[in-house]
Write an enzyme that holds these catalytic residues in place. Structure first.
Site: not given
Lengths: 251, 199
Positions: B79, B181, B183
């Protein structure tokens, strides 16, 4: 293409989920971490924890809940409830929250919106707006929908956008808990008046309601609590239904 | 050892916890020694470009990051971490980035809801270890108002549609950058992180 989001919301008090959920085979009906993991597995696009802990002494428990959730759940997590300062936000983000939601404190201190946005970025800030249709039109209410803020909803929505909100979480207080459906009129009015995403909340009783608020209501996402918690519909069923009606969802 | 660079921008805990699932040692740090001894580097981040650069400059770690990358250490930028690797961002005027890749960072135009928030499909344009075992056009989670426009089109790894078709992942030698993202992208994202950890 960008999909519409389905977001379960859990009320958390003193580190436990209030009223719990009614899943089959769930060992701990009140454990927010386990419930969050379950929803994530079932296809939830994001999660919201609303911290309704009343006492100041017990407020740190939400941080523990967030930390544990971040170890097991890898979808975006928003935490709302009692956030009053950038320090509150900092603690939550460093514990593992991705976004925070502020409501009454945004009304009593609009500068907090721009403070949070400039410190942490707009993308981590959702401003929750509770709306009631009174005799004078759509009014903003604070303190869990009990106190009128003396502002019109669409104007407040535009103001929070200008101040730096990343998204708006719009709850129709008239519909909340009724299962009669989201309020399409106010959702659409707000969605058309701002250029940031709008999450609809309040009133989901059927999958058709979700479809309506995402289409006619022009919402970008739906928040739902009891419709999922009491096992009436699963997230999978919800997404299959929406997809069959042409709504873009992540399946 | 994997070092997640902490320059005080965003939720680092999720990145660290997701990487830990690989079984490797993960350190969240901004100390030069932790950056220099890392086998893999991760530059995460959400927030303003200028603030990110300010923090990195204040910490004095850009030379260490650049050195490691030039030596061949794999780096994953996520990001804001992706955007900072480019030369310049339009955010807040004209802001110089770390500049390890030629290109600029632009804002999504009018007519679109900004930020771009939610799950969107990522279409890989070439083979990469990052996408190993991940089905084409998988969904990943995005939350950003700006996107990278690299000068060298050869380094474009994946694209996504949001009004425009923008670059959602870049791969150049040992530099891996994702606008989304991993994660926060559930199992698909975790798989991608596992792939990175296996480098």
């Amino acid at each position: 293409m960008l999909t519409k989001r389905i977001i379960p919301c859990l009320d958390v008090k003193n580190g436990r989920v209030v009223k719990g959920v009614n899943f089959l085979n769930l060992k701990e009906a009140g454990d927010p971490v386990e419930i969050a993991a379950r929803y994530s597995k079932e296809g939830a696009d994001e999660l919201v924890f609303l911290d309704i802990t009343a006492t100041v002494e017990n407020r740190p428990t939400i941080l523990e809940v967030v930390k544990k959730t971040a170890e097991q759940v890898f979808i975006p997590l928003t935490v709302g409830g009692g956030i009053k300062s950038c320090d509150d936000v900092r603690l939550l983000l460093s514990s593992g929250a991705d976004k925070v939601s502020i409501n009454s404190s945004a009304v009593t201190n609009p500068g907090l919106i721009s403070d949070i946005a400039s410190e942490f970025g707009s993308q981590c800030l959702i401003v929750a707006v509770d709306a009631k249709n009174t005799g004078k039109g759509w009014e903003v209410f604070i303190n869990s929908g009990t106190k009128p803020a003396g502002m019109e909803v669409v104007q407040w929505a535009q103001k929070v956008e200008k101040l730096g909100a990343g998204e708006i979480l719009l709850t129709s207080m008239d519909r909340d808990g009724t299962k009669d459906g989201y309020d399409l009129e106010i959702t659409k009015n707000v969605a058309e008046a701002v250029n940031i995403p709008v999450i609809a909340s309040g009133g989901a009783g059927s999958l058709q309601h979700m479809y309506e608020v995402l289409c006619e209501g022009k919402a970008d996402a739906v928040l739902a609590a009891s419709i999922f918690h009491y096992g009436e519909f699963t997230i999978e069923q919800t997404k299959k239904f929406l997809s069959s009606r042409g709504v873009s969802v992540r399946i | 050892m994997i070092t997640v660079i902490d320059y005080r921008m965003g939720n680092l805990r999720s990145v660290a916890k997701a990487l830990e699932l690989s079984g490797r040692q993960v350190v969240v740090s901004n100390r030069p020694e932790d950056i220099l001894r890392a086998k893999l580097l991760v530059l995460p981040g959400v927030g303003a470009f200028s603030r990110g650069m300010e923090n990195l400059n204040e910490l004095g770690i850009i030379p260490h990051i650049s050195e490691k990358v030039k030596q061949g250490t794999p780096l994953l930028g996520i990001c804001l971490g992706m955007q900072l690797m480019l030369q310049m961002s339009q955010e807040g005027g004209k802001n110089p980035g770390i500049g390890l890749l030629s290109g600029v960072v632009k804002r999504f135009g009018p007519g679109l809801r900004v930020p771009h928030v939610g799950w969107n499909t990522v279409s890989a344009k070439k083979n990469s270890p990052l996408f190993k075992g991940i089905p084409p056009d998988s969904y990943f989670y995005f939350v950003h108002s700006y996107y990278a426009v690299p000068e060298d089109e050869e380094c474009i790894l994946a694209e996504t549609d949001y009004g425009v078709r923008f670059v959602s992942a870049i791969c150049k030698d040992n530099i891996f950058l994702t606008q989304f993202h991993p994660e926060k992208s559930h199992d698909t994202g975790l798989k991608m992180l596992k792939n990175f950890c296996s480098l």
